[in-house]
Structure formats: structure tokens, C-alpha cells
Design an enzyme around this catalytic site. Sequence first.
Site, PDB file in Angstrom:
ATOM      1  N   ILE A  64     -88.610 -56.352  -9.592  1.00  0.00           N
ATOM      2  CA  ILE A  64     -87.664 -57.219 -10.300  1.00  0.00           C
ATOM      3  C   ILE A  64     -86.621 -57.589  -9.251  1.00  0.00           C
ATOM      4  O   ILE A  64     -86.136 -56.737  -8.513  1.00  0.00           O
ATOM      5  CB  ILE A  64     -87.051 -56.501 -11.534  1.00  0.00           C
ATOM      6  CG1 ILE A  64     -86.002 -57.363 -12.235  1.00  0.00           C
ATOM      7  CG2 ILE A  64     -86.466 -55.154 -11.195  1.00  0.00           C
ATOM      8  CD1 ILE A  64     -85.464 -56.743 -13.550  1.00  0.00           C
ATOM      9  N   SER A  65     -86.276 -58.888  -9.160  1.00  0.00           N
ATOM     10  CA  SER A  65     -85.386 -59.359  -8.094  1.00  0.00           C
ATOM     11  C   SER A  65     -83.965 -58.835  -8.280  1.00  0.00           C
ATOM     12  O   SER A  65     -83.546 -58.478  -9.384  1.00  0.00           O
ATOM     13  CB  SER A  65     -85.351 -60.882  -8.064  1.00  0.00           C
ATOM     14  OG  SER A  65     -86.639 -61.414  -8.019  1.00  0.00           O
ATOM     15  N   GLN A  66     -83.224 -58.835  -7.178  1.00  0.00           N
ATOM     16  CA  GLN A  66     -81.793 -58.512  -7.187  1.00  0.00           C
ATOM     17  C   GLN A  66     -81.063 -59.473  -8.149  1.00  0.00           C
ATOM     18  O   GLN A  66     -81.345 -60.676  -8.155  1.00  0.00           O
ATOM     19  CB  GLN A  66     -81.287 -58.712  -5.760  1.00  0.00           C
ATOM     20  CG  GLN A  66     -79.836 -58.429  -5.537  1.00  0.00           C
ATOM     21  CD  GLN A  66     -79.401 -58.861  -4.134  1.00  0.00           C
ATOM     22  OE1 GLN A  66     -80.111 -59.607  -3.455  1.00  0.00           O
ATOM     23  NE2 GLN A  66     -78.252 -58.383  -3.722  1.00  0.00           N
TER      24      GLN A  66
END
Length: 216
Positions: A64-66
Amino acid sequence: MMPEDEFSLARKRMVEQQIFARGIRDPRVLAAMGSVQRHCFILPENLPWAYSDGAQPIGHGQTISQPYIVALMTELLAVQPANRVLEIGTGSGYQAAVLGELAAEVHTAELIPELARQAGKTLAALGYAHVHVHTGDGSRGWPEAAPFDRILVAAAAPEAPHALLDQLVEGGRLIVPVGSRRVQRLEVWERTGQEYTCRSETDVCFVPLRGQFGWK
Ligand code: SAH
């Protein structure tokens, strides 16, 4: 304090310290980042870091992206309330939920069936009935639901997939990380009539896009 209160406090701090502080100013994007319950998209063992300033593993070698990168890409996409949006790389479903806060209809495609199934369950449980999760190769877009006003690619491509550019409406916009498997530039494509323009924004680091128009 109840855990839900802790999560909402952590989310408020995330928006102030990671997102507003780094220059994101679109009020609709800030509101969306402030409302989506990121902790619902995180593996149970990573819950203490649900609102921390980085990417997180979500299984199957994916992440899951920043939060800041999700906010930045969402701001660059300039989603309008009536828009139909396509995301490639559902992963946890978090970015799709953020888009769901802003757009009339969201389609999101995920290659790994287990991730697609889990993301679909999470999104349904949170009430995102207008966010549709599809299982399959999104590097060729999603012709069954095309065209789209906005397309966001959440995985690194060797070049902007032409199938995706073809599925943009006139006046449409596409965001895609383009470069090597290790580091990419965020590209913003716009379609006016049959013409396309592209500008390159900033360095990012995404997992590789696979499939027909991704990495072999
Ligand atoms: N947007 C996600 C994070 C994406 S990580 C989130 O908010 O959690 C990138 C995802 O793209 C991975 O889950 C990977 O399996 C998926 N992916 C890679 N190539 C793909 C393709 N060709 N079609 C659809 N999904 C793809």
C-alpha cells in the site's frame, strides 16, 4: 481512549504533518485523506503503523503506497465529482477508496485474485458501492467500462501504456509512474481532442506493472 478515536487522531495528524505540510492544498483531497479509514486496508500485524509515513507490505510481495504519494497522485489527477475513474493496481483498495470519495464512479483492476477479493470485501464493508473491483490485467485498461475521465496507474510502467491513453475521454487525464523497475518519474498525461501532452512531475518508487503492457 477507544481505538477508533486513536485512529481518527492519527489520521488527522497524518493529514497535517505528512500531506498538508508537504504542500498538498486541494481541500477535496485533504478531506478525502481525512475520511478514508486507512487502518481498514492494512494487514492486522501492521495496524500500529496504519497512519505512518511510508509504504506497507500487504502480502503477495505488494505494498500500500505512502499516504503522501496517494494524496499527491490524487491531487495531480484533479478528479471532478461527475468523473468516471479507472485505477490500475487495486492492491489493498485504499487508493480506490480515496478516489471513491471524490468521483461518481471508480473502476479498479488487480492482477492478483486474492488481493482483488480482499479489497472488494473491504470496500463493500465500508460502503463504497460505486467502487468496482475487477480481477485481471489492467495494463490493457478496462475496455468493458471505457472511456474514463481520469486514469491512475499505481504500479511502475516501462512507458505510458497506449491502451490506457486510448481509453481517455477528450479532456481526460492519466497519471503513471514511468521508468525502471527501481525508480520512476510520475508522468501526467492530458488528452485534448486527438492530441496528448505529457509533463513529468517527481521521482517515485512503485512495484512493477506486469501484464501485456507492463514488465515481462
Ligand atoms: N493502489 C494500491 C497499491 C498498489 S501496489 C493501494 O492503495 O493499496 C500495485 C498493485 O498493482 C499490486 O497489487 C499489483 O499486484 C498490481 N498490478 C501489477 N500489475 C498489474 C496489472 N497489469 N493489472 C492489474 N494490477 C496489477
